[in-house]
Write an enzyme that holds these catalytic residues in place. Sequence first.
Site, PDB file in Angstrom:
ATOM      1  N   GLY A  10      49.321  31.017  51.740  1.00 19.98           N
ATOM      2  CA  GLY A  10      47.943  31.490  51.632  1.00 19.98           C
ATOM      3  C   GLY A  10      46.961  30.336  51.663  1.00 19.98           C
ATOM      4  N   ALA A  69      49.619  37.058  46.370  1.00 22.45           N
ATOM      5  CA  ALA A  69      48.915  38.290  46.009  1.00 22.45           C
ATOM      6  C   ALA A  69      48.732  39.164  47.236  1.00 22.45           C
ATOM      7  CB  ALA A  69      47.545  37.977  45.394  1.00 22.45           C
ATOM      8  N   TYR A 134      42.511  47.257  44.612  1.00 17.62           N
ATOM      9  CA  TYR A 134      42.758  45.819  44.543  1.00 17.62           C
ATOM     10  C   TYR A 134      42.432  45.283  43.151  1.00 17.62           C
ATOM     11  CZ  TYR A 134      41.986  40.817  45.083  1.00 17.62           C
ATOM     12  OH  TYR A 134      42.002  39.455  44.894  1.00 17.62           O
ATOM     13  N   TRP A 159      35.301  34.709  45.870  1.00 22.71           N
ATOM     14  CA  TRP A 159      34.724  34.295  47.150  1.00 22.71           C
ATOM     15  C   TRP A 159      35.404  33.024  47.668  1.00 22.71           C
ATOM     16  CZ3 TRP A 159      28.824  35.407  47.934  1.00 22.71           C
ATOM     17  CH2 TRP A 159      28.536  36.697  47.468  1.00 22.71           C
TER      18      TRP A 159
END
Length: 304
Positions: A10, A69, A134, A159
């Site tokens: 990620g 995640a 989520y 963000w």
Amino acid sequence: MNVLLFGANGQLGQELLRALAPLGTVTATTRSGSLADGSPCDVADFNQPATLAALLDRVQPDVVVNAAAYTAVDRAEEDRDAAWRANADAPGVIARWCAAAGVPLVHYSTDYVFDGQGSRAYLEDDATAPLGVYGQSKLAGEDAVRAAGGRHLIFRTAWVYASHSANFLRTMLRVGAEREVLRVVADQVGTPTPAALIADVTAQVLQHPGRLSGTWHLTASGQTSWHGFAEAIFAQAQAGGVLARVPVVEAISTADYPTPAKRPAWSVLDNGRLQQDFGLQLPSWQDGLKQVMAGIAPAGTATR
């Protein structure tokens, strides 16, 4: 120190690979069994949480960092079970193993645990009320980590972006090069936070001599809207030669850009506790953006 890193592919995971390397040996894991550069690594499938304990038994880490995640916010509305397995069930398995072994766990959560109805920066102990699957699954993951009873450091962030991977900054640079006019939401407010900052803070905290356990807000400082963030991206992209011209950025409302999942309108997190507890000074979001943009090659630069 033997660090086991979940979610190494990620945008945060890639930065953690860099930031954690000086601490010792980093055992990286991904769902595919390969890293972004194609090199092999261990497999950790968060869609099958029950398989994770065997990996932990084999690696026997000194610390676990969970950056994996399910982050597809809109898709989670129709894929609730998968989001819950990755964001709640898997962290629970990891946290229970860590608690039993006496191993500290770093886990990341999100501003989406709040409903966005506030008018001041959220504190860590403010009431949570996620608007969608989520956020609900991430909050359940927080609860599972706490319930395990081991030493844990939960970092809520917001963000998140980087010069690589899929994120708002890279989307803006791509569409900004293609279009003369963009429409960007101006009534959602938060704090753009570089993945590199989160990774660097994590590495610093893991070297902290204290034995603190709890939840902290880890973001850059200050606030802006998505529209304000977009304008700042384009201003710096033009100044740095990343874009030859910049588009006009029109401000629109959330109602003008409907999505399957509701987003919190106010996502500003108070990071004062983190700075105080660990003796850190977190940069403004504008300074964070400058650092990320400095790593992006100007347009026309030859690369190999």
